[in-house]
Enzyme design. Structure first.
Site, PDB file in Angstrom:
ATOM      1  N   CYS A   1       0.965  -1.488   0.093  1.00 16.96           N
ATOM      2  CA  CYS A   1      -0.200  -0.457  -0.168  1.00 16.96           C
ATOM      3  C   CYS A   1       1.111   1.703   0.047  1.00 16.96           C
ATOM      4  O   CYS A   1       2.037   1.419  -0.250  1.00 16.96           O
ATOM      5  CB  CYS A   1      -0.687   0.284   0.992  1.00 16.96           C
ATOM      6  SG  CYS A   1      -0.132  -0.191   2.503  1.00 16.96           S
TER       7      CYS A   1
ATOM      8  N   SER B   1       3.498  -2.202   4.053  1.00 21.56           N
ATOM      9  CA  SER B   1       3.259  -1.161   3.939  1.00 21.56           C
ATOM     10  C   SER B   1       4.253  -0.440   2.900  1.00 21.56           C
ATOM     11  O   SER B   1       4.909  -1.602   3.052  1.00 21.56           O
ATOM     12  CB  SER B   1       2.962  -0.577   5.426  1.00 21.56           C
ATOM     13  OG  SER B   1       4.714  -0.589   5.912  1.00 21.56           O
ATOM     14  N   ASP B   2       3.979   0.425   2.660  1.00 22.11           N
ATOM     15  CA  ASP B   2       5.113   1.678   1.435  1.00 22.11           C
ATOM     16  C   ASP B   2       6.157   1.696   3.511  1.00 22.11           C
ATOM     17  O   ASP B   2       5.865   1.249   4.232  1.00 22.11           O
ATOM     18  CB  ASP B   2       4.959   2.449   0.750  1.00 22.11           C
ATOM     19  CG  ASP B   2       6.142   2.376   0.177  1.00 22.11           C
ATOM     20  OD1 ASP B   2       7.484   2.194   0.320  1.00 22.11           O
ATOM     21  OD2 ASP B   2       5.704   2.804  -0.747  1.00 22.11           O
ATOM     22  N   TRP B   3       7.227   1.598   2.789  1.00 20.89           N
ATOM     23  CA  TRP B   3       8.301   1.813   3.673  1.00 20.89           C
ATOM     24  C   TRP B   3       8.389   3.399   4.721  1.00 20.89           C
ATOM     25  O   TRP B   3       8.127   4.600   4.197  1.00 20.89           O
ATOM     26  CB  TRP B   3      10.211   1.840   3.457  1.00 20.89           C
ATOM     27  CG  TRP B   3      10.387   1.042   3.456  1.00 20.89           C
ATOM     28  CD1 TRP B   3      11.966   0.293   3.828  1.00 20.89           C
ATOM     29  CD2 TRP B   3      10.185  -0.578   2.986  1.00 20.89           C
ATOM     30  NE1 TRP B   3      11.956  -1.073   3.435  1.00 20.89           N
ATOM     31  CE2 TRP B   3      10.623  -1.482   3.389  1.00 20.89           C
ATOM     32  CE3 TRP B   3       8.635  -0.705   2.090  1.00 20.89           C
ATOM     33  CZ2 TRP B   3      10.825  -3.103   3.119  1.00 20.89           C
ATOM     34  CZ3 TRP B   3       8.754  -2.191   1.879  1.00 20.89           C
ATOM     35  CH2 TRP B   3       9.451  -3.347   2.472  1.00 20.89           C
TER      36      TRP B   3
ATOM     37  N   ALA C   1       5.057   3.654   6.217  1.00 27.08           N
ATOM     38  CA  ALA C   1       3.502   4.411   5.415  1.00 27.08           C
ATOM     39  C   ALA C   1       2.582   3.365   6.449  1.00 27.08           C
ATOM     40  O   ALA C   1       1.209   3.744   6.495  1.00 27.08           O
ATOM     41  CB  ALA C   1       3.577   3.889   3.582  1.00 27.08           C
TER      42      ALA C   1
END
Ligand SMILES: *[C@@H]1O[C@H](CO)[C@@H](O)[C@H](O)[C@H]1NC(C)=O
Ligand SMILES: *[C@@H]1O[C@H](CO)[C@@H](O)[C@H](O)[C@H]1NC(C)=O
Ligand SMILES: *[C@@H]1O[C@H](CO)[C@@H](O)[C@H](O)[C@H]1NC(C)=O
Ligand SMILES: *[C@@H]1O[C@H](CO)[C@@H](O)[C@H](O)[C@H]1NC(C)=O
Ligand SMILES: *[C@@H]1O[C@H](CO)[C@@H](O)[C@H](O)[C@H]1NC(C)=O
Length: 807
Positions: free
Chosen positions: A267, A300-302, A304
């Site tokens: 995401c 999650s994106d890093w 996020a």
């Protein structure tokens, strides 16, 4: 919030009535989490079996058996194994599966800790979509945008396989790619990591890439869900997108990823409609897991992950685990444990998270014979770095794909190929002809334009093992013909460049444009491009050389479209080759096309406009902070790139899908045939645009929706004098009642290596889904009425055959 499973179809791909009713009852009467778990349980009975696509599309068994490795499982068995594996795990241990160890606290960009007592070795997650980042003895593949430009499913798949082999060889469980955000805005900094602005092309490229990667037993990761289409303010912006556009454009490549059996989805940083993507239940539980039937896990994106409740909202794994890099705390970890123990989230949802993560691991057969991580991307001098050479023979594929993704945009006076009349002498002009002064990896994350450009910048990169410059490769080739080679690599001394170009049989001028991820600023550009012109002094350089050399050949290395108006009609600019971002074999691939060893067949994966404003979309800029969220209105809806140019009747310089060849092709014998019928219960409803049993038909993944309904057959003949490959494209024109752009790409075929005079028959199928539009009120795919136009040709504006049909 509770989510009932959708009724899928009448063909045996939906849970039984009893099961569905039981779920519906539960989710209405008890807590949301139960309904959700129920959805997973019910959906686990849904194993997609057939998606017939256009010619060149993978055979059926590729869809059924996503992974060829003997260790591999299908989703149903993988989920069952995950569930039994998880018996006896404590809440803490399950939470640990979902929580990364924190930035740089492990060898990979993302690490899930081992649990030796359960015989679980942990997970290594590593960038990027074009090769293994932060380590050595790996390959730097052509970027995603070049893979797309090849319009060649077999090559895109082969690239995925080769990348997967390299990730596996390094012990990486999850390759963080492919990237499939659309090139909504031409300036978007990371567009080059993906496949451009067209959802169909992006969907096909993502599908093939995932099948390729996962065939090696490595998990792919479809990213970034959703609407991360610009870099500026990506963590403090809200992309406001209507439901229909979401379904028909931005969601489509993710649906195709699920159809490919993708193990994980990432995401994105941004909000959608004011809610962060990683805590967006409608997006994660609703669209992705329920409607698309995704059975893997969402990471999650890093950095996020925005909250602990995001787990309840559908996030399954927090990456890299800490709230901000190095902060030492986490929204997951002990926070999530407490959240569950306090009853704020059902234990069933935690089970669902853990099951999804382990199911993906079993799906790919990673529980058996998977290599240990043998590098440390953060500590290059650590003994963990065994410098395993994973490159295999991949340089050959890289060279082939780089050549097959180089687009011939202009070729007058048969300037190319050079082999027709070997030049006595040639001169190479511009810094992009040569090697970088600092070496191929001289700038961190490739954040600098210096020498030939083979990839953009940011986390979507890999270290070059080497980078063959045009200067090096052209000299090697030129000596075969006894051609003298000279060069002038300065961009700004145009007077001397003009003088240096006089008297040569050919002058090759190199121009470039670069972009990347927001955390690296290059020449004042924070990821996104701030202009659509050539960097440095490119335009002036081309004009100067063309003023003194009547055979000026321009080579463009770029992340996306640049404006060519300054010189494209100059009579001395005889040829233009669009090399894009070719990777480590840049110079060799260019030589292959320049000299005709490869006859160019690549096509533009985006439109090249005459003016920046012609695109109709632009970056949303302005001051921003966590307290001031920038609103990005996707008001253009379905009208991006060629869809907008066509609807507004704007003449581009070069249209989407355009590309020349050294030969010519003729199209003939169009036959449009309606296949089968819509007597099935769901199909009947689809036809009439009705709602059934209180549920709209059109769970997007339902098999009946993806069955072929129309076939389009035609012939392609090579009418020139050399062998060549044609990319035949199919555009659909839905009826006015559908309110779509005039023409939509819905099929393409690589008509490979046709000899002079040879003809081949091509069939492209259109499924019910291909013909459908998303009905927002009914929440289903419906068939627009009354009749469709269908066009077959060589680009989005070069239609050679036209037909109509109605159902
Ligand atoms: C098109 O659909 C028909 C009917 O299902 C099938 O037999 C054929 O193999 C399909 N062709 C392609 C190219 O997918
Ligand atoms: C965002 O809002 C629009 C307009 O109300 C709506 O159509 C769309 O479904 C919403 N998207 C999501 C993911 O909730
Ligand atoms: C729990 O989350 C809060 C933010 O909501 C954070 O400040 C805290 O440090 C976290 N605790 C741990 C142990 O990570
Ligand atoms: C566009 O931006 C690039 C990168 O900063 C720069 O080199 C180039 O000169 C700019 N073009 C124009 C016309 O300003
Ligand atoms: C084209 O190149 C020739 C040199 O061969 C030069 O004399 C001529 O002026 C150039 N044409 C233009 C329009 O610059």
């Amino acid at each position: 919030m509770s989510y009932q499973p959708l009724a899928l179809d009448e063909d045996g791909h939906r849970p039984t009535r009893g099961r569905r009713h039981f779920c519906a009852l539960l989710s209405r009467s008890v807590i949301g989490g139960v309904g959700l778990l129920c959805a997973v349980w019910a959906l686990s009975y849904f194993v997609p079996t057939s998606w017939s696509r256009g010619a060149g599309a993978p055979a059926l068994e590729d869809n059924r058996v996503f992974v060829k490795k003997p260790e591999a499982e299908d989703w149903k068995r993988a989920i069952a194994r995950a569930k039994s594996f998880l018996k006896g795990w404590s809440v803490e241990e399950k939470v640990s599966l979902a929580t990364g160890v924190g930035w740089s606290n492990g060898p990979c960009v993302g690490n899930i800790p081992a649990q030796p007592s359960h015989n679980f070795p942990g997970l290594c997650l590593q960038d990027s979509p074009l090769g293994v980042r932060n380590t050595d003895r790996v390959s730097a593949f052509p970027a995603g945008i070049n893979a797309a430009a090849s319009f060649d499913r077999a090559l895109i798949r082969a690239r995925g396989v080769a990348m997967g082999e390299e990730f596996r060889g390094k012990g990486v469980h999850v390759q963080l790619g492919p990237m499939m955000n659309l090139g909504r805005v031409a300036q978007g900094g990371r567009n080059w990591e993906g496949s451009g602005p067209d959802p169909y092309l992006s969907g096909e490229a993502s599908y093939e890439t995932i099948l390729g990667i996962q065939s090696t037993g490595v998990q792919a990761c479809a990213k970034h869900l959703l609407n991360n289409e610009q870099e500026w303010a990506r963590t403090t912006s809200s992309s406001n997108v209507d439901d229909r556009t979401e379904h028909e454009l931005y969601g489509h490549p993710f649906l195709r990823s699920v159809q490919a059996g993708v193990a994980s989805v990432m995401c994105s940083y941004n909000q959608i409609n004011g809610t962060y993507a990683c805590e967006h239940p409608e997006l994660l539980h609703g669209l992705l897991k329920r409607e698309y039937g995704f059975q893997g896990y969402v990471m999650s994106d890093w950095q996020a992950t925005m909250s602990t409740h995001s787990a309840k909202d559908g996030l399954d794994m927090s990456m890299p685990g800490d709230i901000v890099f190095g902060s030492g705390n986490s929204y997951f970890g002990t926070n999530l444990t407490r959240f569950v123990k306090d009853g704020k989230m059902g234990g069933d949802r935690l089970d669902d998270m853990a099951t999804r993560i382990l199911a993906a691991w079993f799906l790919l057969g990673q529980d058996k014979n998977f290599p240990e991580v043998n590098f440390d991307g953060f500590r290059p001098h650590s003994e963990k770095n065994q410098h395993v050479n994973v490159q295999g023979e991949h340089s050959k594929l890289i060279r082939t794909l780089a050549a097959k993704s180089t687009i011939l945009l202009k070729n007058t006076h048969s300037s190319l190929p050079l082999s027709t009349k070997p030049p006595r002498n040639i001169v190479l002009v511009g810094q992009g002809a040569g090697p970088a002064k600092l070496g191929p990896n001289g700038y961190k994350d490739r954040g600098g334009l210096d020498g030939v450009l083979g990839m953009g910048w940011g986390s979507g990169t890999a270290e070059y093992p080497y980078l063959v410059s045009p200067l090096e490769a052209i000299q090697a080739r030129a000596k075969e013909d006894g051609t003298s080679v000279s060069w002038f690599l300065d961009e700004f001394d145009t007077k001397s460049a003009a003088a240096a170009s006089e008297g040569y049989d050919a002058a090759l001028v190199f121009v470039a444009s670069d972009s990347g991820e927001q955390h690296v600023v290059v020449d004042g550009q924070e990821g996104d491009r701030r202009n659509l012109t050539a960097w440095l002094n490119g335009d002036a350089l081309v004009k100067a050389v063309a003023s003194s050399n009547a055979n000026t050949i321009v080579i463009v290395n770029t992340v996306g479209p640049i404006l060519l108006e300054a010189w494209i009609e100059h009579p001395n600019v005889t040829a233009v080759l669009w090399a894009g971002l070719p990777g480590q074999e840049a110079g060799n691939a260019l030589v292959d096309v320049l000299y005709g060893a490869v006859n160019p067949s690549a096509r533009l994966p985006y439109t090249i406009a005459k003016r920046t404003e012609d695109y109709g979309t632009s970056l949303t800029l302005g001051e921003t902070s966590p307290k001031k969220i920038i609103q990005i209105p996707y008001d253009e809806g379905l009208y991006i790139d060629y869809r907008h140019f066509d609807a507004q009747k704007i003449q581009p310089r070069f249209e989407f899908g355009f590309g020349l060849s050294y030969t010519t092709f003729e199209y003939s014998a169009l036959v449009v045939k309606v296949l089968g019928d819509d007597s099935g219960a769901n199909a009947k409803v689809w036809r009439k645009g009705m709602v059934k049993d209180g549920l709209a038909v059109g769970a997007s993944a339902a098999a009946w929706l993806h069955e072929p309904r129309v076939s389009v057959t035609f012939q392609v003949k090579n009418t020139g004098s050399v062998s060549g490959t044609e990319i035949a494209q199919l555009y659909l024109s839905p009826p006015p009642s559908a309110h779509t752009p005039p023409n939509l790409l819905k099929g393409f075929a690589t008509v490979d290596s046709l000899s002079p005079g040879e003809a081949r028959t091509v069939t492209l199928n259109l499924s019910r889904y291909d013909l459908s539009v998303w009905d927002v009120k009914k929440q289903g795919w419906i068939l627009p009425q009354p009749a469709f136009g269908v066009h077959v040709g060589a680009s989005s504006r070069d239609f050679r055959l036209d037909g109509t049909f109605s159902l």
